[in-house]
Design a protein around this motif. Structure first.
Motif, PDB file in Angstrom:
ATOM      1  N   PRO A  74      -4.431  -6.116 -18.322  1.00 29.56           N
ATOM      2  CA  PRO A  74      -3.653  -5.669 -17.156  1.00 29.56           C
ATOM      3  C   PRO A  74      -4.560  -5.447 -15.948  1.00 29.56           C
ATOM      4  O   PRO A  74      -5.700  -5.002 -16.081  1.00 29.56           O
ATOM      5  N   THR A  75      -4.042  -5.749 -14.765  1.00 30.49           N
ATOM      6  CA  THR A  75      -4.808  -5.593 -13.529  1.00 30.49           C
ATOM      7  C   THR A  75      -4.176  -4.535 -12.640  1.00 30.49           C
ATOM      8  O   THR A  75      -3.067  -4.052 -12.897  1.00 30.49           O
ATOM      9  N   ILE A  76      -4.886  -4.203 -11.571  1.00 32.91           N
ATOM     10  CA  ILE A  76      -4.332  -3.258 -10.592  1.00 32.91           C
ATOM     11  C   ILE A  76      -3.050  -3.832  -9.984  1.00 32.91           C
ATOM     12  O   ILE A  76      -2.097  -3.107  -9.694  1.00 32.91           O
ATOM     13  N   GLY A  77      -3.029  -5.166  -9.822  1.00 31.09           N
ATOM     14  CA  GLY A  77      -1.820  -5.797  -9.298  1.00 31.09           C
ATOM     15  C   GLY A  77      -0.622  -5.569 -10.212  1.00 31.09           C
ATOM     16  O   GLY A  77       0.499  -5.337  -9.736  1.00 31.09           O
ATOM     17  N   ASP A  78      -0.845  -5.617 -11.521  1.00 28.40           N
ATOM     18  CA  ASP A  78       0.239  -5.359 -12.468  1.00 28.40           C
ATOM     19  C   ASP A  78       0.738  -3.923 -12.356  1.00 28.40           C
ATOM     20  O   ASP A  78       1.945  -3.653 -12.399  1.00 28.40           O
ATOM     21  N   VAL A  79      -0.197  -3.007 -12.209  1.00 29.81           N
ATOM     22  CA  VAL A  79       0.180  -1.593 -12.070  1.00 29.81           C
ATOM     23  C   VAL A  79       0.978  -1.384 -10.783  1.00 29.81           C
ATOM     24  O   VAL A  79       2.006  -0.694 -10.763  1.00 29.81           O
ATOM     25  N   ALA A  80       0.507  -2.018  -9.689  1.00 31.90           N
ATOM     26  CA  ALA A  80       1.194  -1.876  -8.400  1.00 31.90           C
ATOM     27  C   ALA A  80       2.624  -2.423  -8.471  1.00 31.90           C
ATOM     28  O   ALA A  80       3.571  -1.807  -7.950  1.00 31.90           O
ATOM     29  N   LYS A  81       2.784  -3.583  -9.106  1.00 28.70           N
ATOM     30  CA  LYS A  81       4.125  -4.189  -9.214  1.00 28.70           C
ATOM     31  C   LYS A  81       5.067  -3.310 -10.013  1.00 28.70           C
ATOM     32  O   LYS A  81       6.228  -3.087  -9.611  1.00 28.70           O
ATOM     33  N   LEU A  82       4.582  -2.758 -11.144  1.00 31.07           N
ATOM     34  CA  LEU A  82       5.434  -1.914 -11.985  1.00 31.07           C
ATOM     35  C   LEU A  82       5.784  -0.604 -11.285  1.00 31.07           C
ATOM     36  O   LEU A  82       6.913  -0.108 -11.400  1.00 31.07           O
ATOM     37  N   ALA A  83       4.822  -0.049 -10.526  1.00 34.00           N
ATOM     38  CA  ALA A  83       5.060   1.234  -9.850  1.00 34.00           C
ATOM     39  C   ALA A  83       5.781   1.055  -8.522  1.00 34.00           C
ATOM     40  O   ALA A  83       6.231   2.044  -7.919  1.00 34.00           O
ATOM     41  N   GLY A  84       5.861  -0.186  -8.015  1.00 34.00           N
ATOM     42  CA  GLY A  84       6.521  -0.437  -6.733  1.00 34.00           C
ATOM     43  C   GLY A  84       5.729   0.045  -5.543  1.00 34.00           C
ATOM     44  O   GLY A  84       6.296   0.531  -4.557  1.00 34.00           O
TER      45      GLY A  84
END
Length: 339
Positions: free
Chosen positions: A5-15
């Protein structure tokens, strides 16, 4: 293979944006509490962890400390001191998030090993163990700008912060213990002469004999190895009048010496008394259990890691003196045989 998982994945999930995720996960101020909770929940749900390379770029740190062992590779795994010492280091750096980089180096390649560690920024600091007389490493790490802690170097004038454990009192106590048991011919199988701690133990043995009014005993090199301890023991037992007691530079050489003596038909301690140094876990399980000098390498590693982490983080750390080594009397020492 599952993608990390990347920071981009975290950002997308958290909105939220990647910048917001970075702020939250690096504990920077200015992000709403609800947003922080959402980001942390997303990171946890994805199993996100920071990559060491990314963290090093953001902090300017490698998040690792280094230990270079300049011994022949085939000998490293046989010395039980260093696994215990490294276990002590791990108890500290596991809490700080750092890693331990262990580098095996042949003695002739040691300088290049330190230069590579510094040039590649692979570690934030190093432990200097096995300090030697006229050791060139303190000047080298200063030249490289590499924070370093000298392990076991009292009075050596390295100019580095040090974590010291005085091994001399225990060796002197060991000799006195043997003298009280009636021994008058007490030999010493020593570690490598270039090592400061081997010289200290040898000098403590010699001083204790002099204090007891006894002549200098037989001194042979053992090299801190099983092979060296066994070879020196055979030489001592082949003498016209073998010693009645032997003080070894470490437990490994002492254990090998015990085996050689028993193979030669000697009973321990009835015919020969043996003393080691370090008190590694195996020492209490030999037959008979080994009388030795307890140095507690786990505590030594822990204290050394605390000092190095503080030096890296603050630029300074105080010298630390640990409790001196102590004699642990077990079954391998007994009254001197009647001759």
């Amino acid at each position: 293979m599952t993608r990390r998982p990347t920071i981009g994945d975290v950002a997308k999930l958290a909105g939220v944006s990647r910048a917001t995720v970075s702020f939250v996960l690096n504990n920077r101020p200015g992000v709403a509490v609800d947003t922080q909770r959402r980001v942390r929940s997303a990171a946890e749900g994805l199993g996100w962890t920071p990559s060491s390379s990314a963290r090093a770029l953001s902090t300017g740190r490698a998040r690792a400390v280094g230990l270079v062992l300049a011994r022949e590779p085939e000998l490293i795994g046989t010395d039980p001191f260093f696994p215990a010492f490294m276990a002590g280091i791990e108890t500290v750096i596991s809490e700080t998030g750092d890693g331990l980089m262990l580098q095996m180096s042949r003695p002739e390649n040691e300088v290049d090993t330190y230069r590579r560690l510094a040039a590649d920024r692979r570690v934030d600091g190093v432990f200097l163990t096995d300090l030697r007389a006229d050791d060139a490493r303190p000047a080298l790490v200063a030249e490289l700008g590499l924070p370093a802690v000298a392990v076991g170097a009292p009075d050596s004038g390295t100019g580095l912060p040090s974590v010291n454990l005085d091994d001399r009192p225990a060796v002197r106590e060991a000799v006195r213990h043997l003298v009280d048991l009636g021994h008058r011919d007490i030999a010493h199988v020593a570690g490598p002469d270039e090592f400061v701690h081997a010289r200290r133990r040898r000098q403590a043995w010699s001083d204790a004999l002099a204090e007891a009014g006894l002549p200098e005993g037989t001194l042979l090199p053992g090299g801190f190895t099983a092979e060296g301890g066994a070879r020196a023991t055979r030489m001592l037992l082949e003498r016209p009048t073998p010693p009645t007691a032997i003080v070894y530079g470490n437990d490994l050489s002492a254990t090998a010496g015990m085996a050689v003596a028993q193979d030669a038909g000697l009973r321990l301690p009835q015919d020969l008394s043996v003393v080691g140094f370090d008190d590694v876990p195996l020492a209490s399980y030999t037959n008979p259990p080994l009388t030795t000098c307890r140095a507690n390498p786990v505590s030594w590693g822990r204290a050394s890691a605390q000092a190095l982490v503080q030096l890296i983080e603050t630029g300074t750390t105080a010298d630390m003196d640990l409790e001196p080594a102590t004699l642990v009397v077990r079954g391998s020492t007994g009254p001197a045989p009647v001759r």
